[in-house]
Design an enzyme around this catalytic site. Structure first.
Site, PDB file in Angstrom:
ATOM      1  N   ASN A   9     -25.863   1.220  48.960  1.00 51.44           N
ATOM      2  CA  ASN A   9     -25.421   1.687  49.870  1.00 51.44           C
ATOM      3  C   ASN A   9     -24.913   0.569  51.195  1.00 51.44           C
ATOM      4  O   ASN A   9     -25.358   0.145  51.790  1.00 51.44           O
ATOM      5  CB  ASN A   9     -26.919   2.625  50.171  1.00 51.44           C
ATOM      6  CG  ASN A   9     -27.001   3.258  51.838  1.00 51.44           C
ATOM      7  OD1 ASN A   9     -25.823   2.932  52.296  1.00 51.44           O
ATOM      8  ND2 ASN A   9     -27.438   3.725  52.837  1.00 51.44           N
ATOM      9  N   LYS A  11     -24.328   1.250  53.385  1.00 53.23           N
ATOM     10  CA  LYS A  11     -24.241   2.180  55.035  1.00 53.23           C
ATOM     11  C   LYS A  11     -22.734   1.502  55.700  1.00 53.23           C
ATOM     12  O   LYS A  11     -21.491   1.700  55.680  1.00 53.23           O
ATOM     13  CB  LYS A  11     -25.744   1.065  55.653  1.00 53.23           C
ATOM     14  CG  LYS A  11     -26.283   0.703  54.843  1.00 53.23           C
ATOM     15  CD  LYS A  11     -27.680   0.361  55.145  1.00 53.23           C
ATOM     16  CE  LYS A  11     -29.342   0.409  54.305  1.00 53.23           C
ATOM     17  NZ  LYS A  11     -30.488   0.262  55.001  1.00 53.23           N
ATOM     18  N   HIS A  94     -31.192   9.606  54.597  1.00 48.81           N
ATOM     19  CA  HIS A  94     -31.458   8.845  54.299  1.00 48.81           C
ATOM     20  C   HIS A  94     -32.387   8.701  55.322  1.00 48.81           C
ATOM     21  O   HIS A  94     -32.094   8.735  56.866  1.00 48.81           O
ATOM     22  CB  HIS A  94     -30.330   7.603  54.041  1.00 48.81           C
ATOM     23  CG  HIS A  94     -30.791   5.860  54.295  1.00 48.81           C
ATOM     24  ND1 HIS A  94     -31.092   4.752  54.990  1.00 48.81           N
ATOM     25  CD2 HIS A  94     -31.142   5.112  52.743  1.00 48.81           C
ATOM     26  CE1 HIS A  94     -31.325   3.999  54.707  1.00 48.81           C
ATOM     27  NE2 HIS A  94     -31.200   4.194  53.176  1.00 48.81           N
ATOM     28  N   GLU A  96     -32.716   5.957  57.550  1.00 43.99           N
ATOM     29  CA  GLU A  96     -31.197   5.716  59.084  1.00 43.99           C
ATOM     30  C   GLU A  96     -31.123   7.425  59.698  1.00 43.99           C
ATOM     31  O   GLU A  96     -31.433   6.994  60.798  1.00 43.99           O
ATOM     32  CB  GLU A  96     -30.789   4.559  58.687  1.00 43.99           C
ATOM     33  CG  GLU A  96     -31.121   2.930  58.519  1.00 43.99           C
ATOM     34  CD  GLU A  96     -30.499   2.866  57.543  1.00 43.99           C
ATOM     35  OE1 GLU A  96     -29.353   2.926  56.739  1.00 43.99           O
ATOM     36  OE2 GLU A  96     -30.965   1.222  57.025  1.00 43.99           O
ATOM     37  N   GLU A 166     -37.614   6.186  48.700  1.00 47.11           N
ATOM     38  CA  GLU A 166     -37.118   5.257  49.523  1.00 47.11           C
ATOM     39  C   GLU A 166     -38.739   4.974  50.456  1.00 47.11           C
ATOM     40  O   GLU A 166     -38.603   5.889  51.536  1.00 47.11           O
ATOM     41  CB  GLU A 166     -36.337   4.812  49.968  1.00 47.11           C
ATOM     42  CG  GLU A 166     -35.247   4.934  49.293  1.00 47.11           C
ATOM     43  CD  GLU A 166     -33.606   4.815  50.018  1.00 47.11           C
ATOM     44  OE1 GLU A 166     -33.058   3.080  49.538  1.00 47.11           O
ATOM     45  OE2 GLU A 166     -33.537   4.572  50.689  1.00 47.11           O
ATOM     46  N   GLY A 172     -35.040  -2.342  54.281  1.00 44.32           N
ATOM     47  CA  GLY A 172     -34.696  -3.846  54.950  1.00 44.32           C
ATOM     48  C   GLY A 172     -35.999  -4.658  55.931  1.00 44.32           C
ATOM     49  O   GLY A 172     -35.086  -5.498  56.556  1.00 44.32           O
ATOM     50  N   SER A 212     -35.538  -3.005  49.926  1.00 38.17           N
ATOM     51  CA  SER A 212     -35.912  -4.129  49.279  1.00 38.17           C
ATOM     52  C   SER A 212     -35.665  -4.668  47.766  1.00 38.17           C
ATOM     53  O   SER A 212     -36.057  -5.221  47.293  1.00 38.17           O
ATOM     54  CB  SER A 212     -37.116  -5.249  50.346  1.00 38.17           C
ATOM     55  OG  SER A 212     -36.715  -4.310  51.588  1.00 38.17           O
TER      56      SER A 212
HETATM   57  C1  PEP Z   1     -31.262   1.739  51.252  1.00 40.10           C
HETATM   58  O1  PEP Z   1     -30.992   1.210  52.878  1.00 40.10           O
HETATM   59  O2  PEP Z   1     -31.737   2.357  50.952  1.00 40.10           O
HETATM   60  C2  PEP Z   1     -32.180   0.093  50.898  1.00 40.10           C
HETATM   61  C3  PEP Z   1     -32.971   0.518  49.897  1.00 40.10           C
HETATM   62  O3  PEP Z   1     -31.940  -1.304  52.076  1.00 40.10           O
HETATM   63  P1  PEP Z   1     -32.655  -2.086  51.226  1.00 40.10           P
HETATM   64  O4  PEP Z   1     -32.264  -2.075  50.521  1.00 40.10           O
HETATM   65  O5  PEP Z   1     -32.167  -3.043  52.131  1.00 40.10           O
HETATM   66  O6  PEP Z   1     -34.324  -2.005  52.044  1.00 40.10           O
END
Ligand code: PEP
Length: 249
Positions: A9, A11, A94, A96, A166, A172, A212
């Site tokens: 992703n 973003k 997601h 966000e 997630e 993040g 992460s």
């Molecule tokens: C995400 O935004 O879906 C995500 C998993 O980000 P990160 O890997 O940076 O934690």
């Protein structure tokens, strides 16, 4: 048999030059045949990414879409618009989008319905916040998210559903769920699907972990029985890191 999947992703990252550089690097690698590899660039780079990945195994997904077919929704993109540039997969839900754009399980149910009606594949994201885990209500939260947004779908729609668990506290932040924490939730999710539908459908649904995932923890996380791959944020912006994760099964 469910598929192993690694999806990046991007973003709101990667302009035209950066998209070209990253995809050139990914295209140069020999990818494992048994892993679906996807990238999800910003809307403005979707056509470019499609062109640059033509004749490769890399798939291109969108990060969002609107529930409506068309109309006065300034700044929005419809399912038909995505299909018009041959995008077959869309990320929905997601954290966000839930946090900054007020997406709820109920509004996501509408997007899911539209996507399914249009034959799009969905990577559906969900997961608990830190306080919800501390309060030990994370199982309830996850069950509610799935029930409201997905469990009214007919079984036939599930061939187009990929789940991405997630935990918001791991996105993040550099904080990862332990492989055991991920496995516990993934097994719980599979059990919920089996109860709502049937065991075969649950077995055939790919459930990705996101939060992460990095080259140094991907192998351990992906080795868990019910973890079928990852949705990758930060590490998807670096070709070496992303490729190491793709190879981590
Ligand atoms: C995400 O935004 O879906 C995500 C998993 O980000 P990160 O890997 O940076 O934690």
């Amino acid at each position: 048999m469910r598929k192993q999947i690694v999806a990046g992703n991007w973003k709101m990252n990667n302009d035209t030059l950066e998209t070209a550089a990253l995809l050139d690097a990914l295209n140069a690698a020999a990818l494992p045949e048994d892993v679906r590899v996807m990238v999800a660039p910003a809307f403005t780079q979707l056509t470019q990414a499609k062109t640059l990945t033509e004749n490769t195994a890399i798939e291109v997904a969108a990060q969002n879409m609107n529930a409506a077919a068309s109309g006065a929704y300034t700044g929005e993109i419809s399912a038909k618009m995505l299909l018009g540039i041959d995008i077959q997969t869309v990320i929905l839900g997601h954290s966000e989008r839930r946090a900054y754009y007020n997406e709820t399980d109920a509004s996501l149910a509408e997007k899911v319905t539209t996507a399914i009606e249009n034959g799009l594949e969905i990577i559906f994201c969900f997961g608990e916040e830190l306080q919800e885990r501390k309060d030990n209500v994370h199982f309830d939260v996850i069950e509610r998210q799935l029930r409201v947004a997905l469990f009214d779908l007919p079984a036939s729609a599930w061939k187009n559903i990929i789940l991405a668990y997630e935990p918001v506290w791991a996105i993040g932040t550099g904080e990862t769920a332990s492989p055991e924490q991920a496995q516990e939730i993934h097994a719980f999710i599979r059990q919920l699907i089996a109860k709502q539908y049937d065991a075969a459908l649950a077995e055939n649904t790919s459930i990705l972990y996101g939060g992460s995932v990095k080259p140094n923890n991907a192998t351990e996380i992906f080795s868990m029985q019910d973890v079928d791959g990852g949705l990758i944020g930060g590490a998807a912006l670096n070709a070496d890191d992303f490729l190491k994760i793709v190879m981590a099964f």
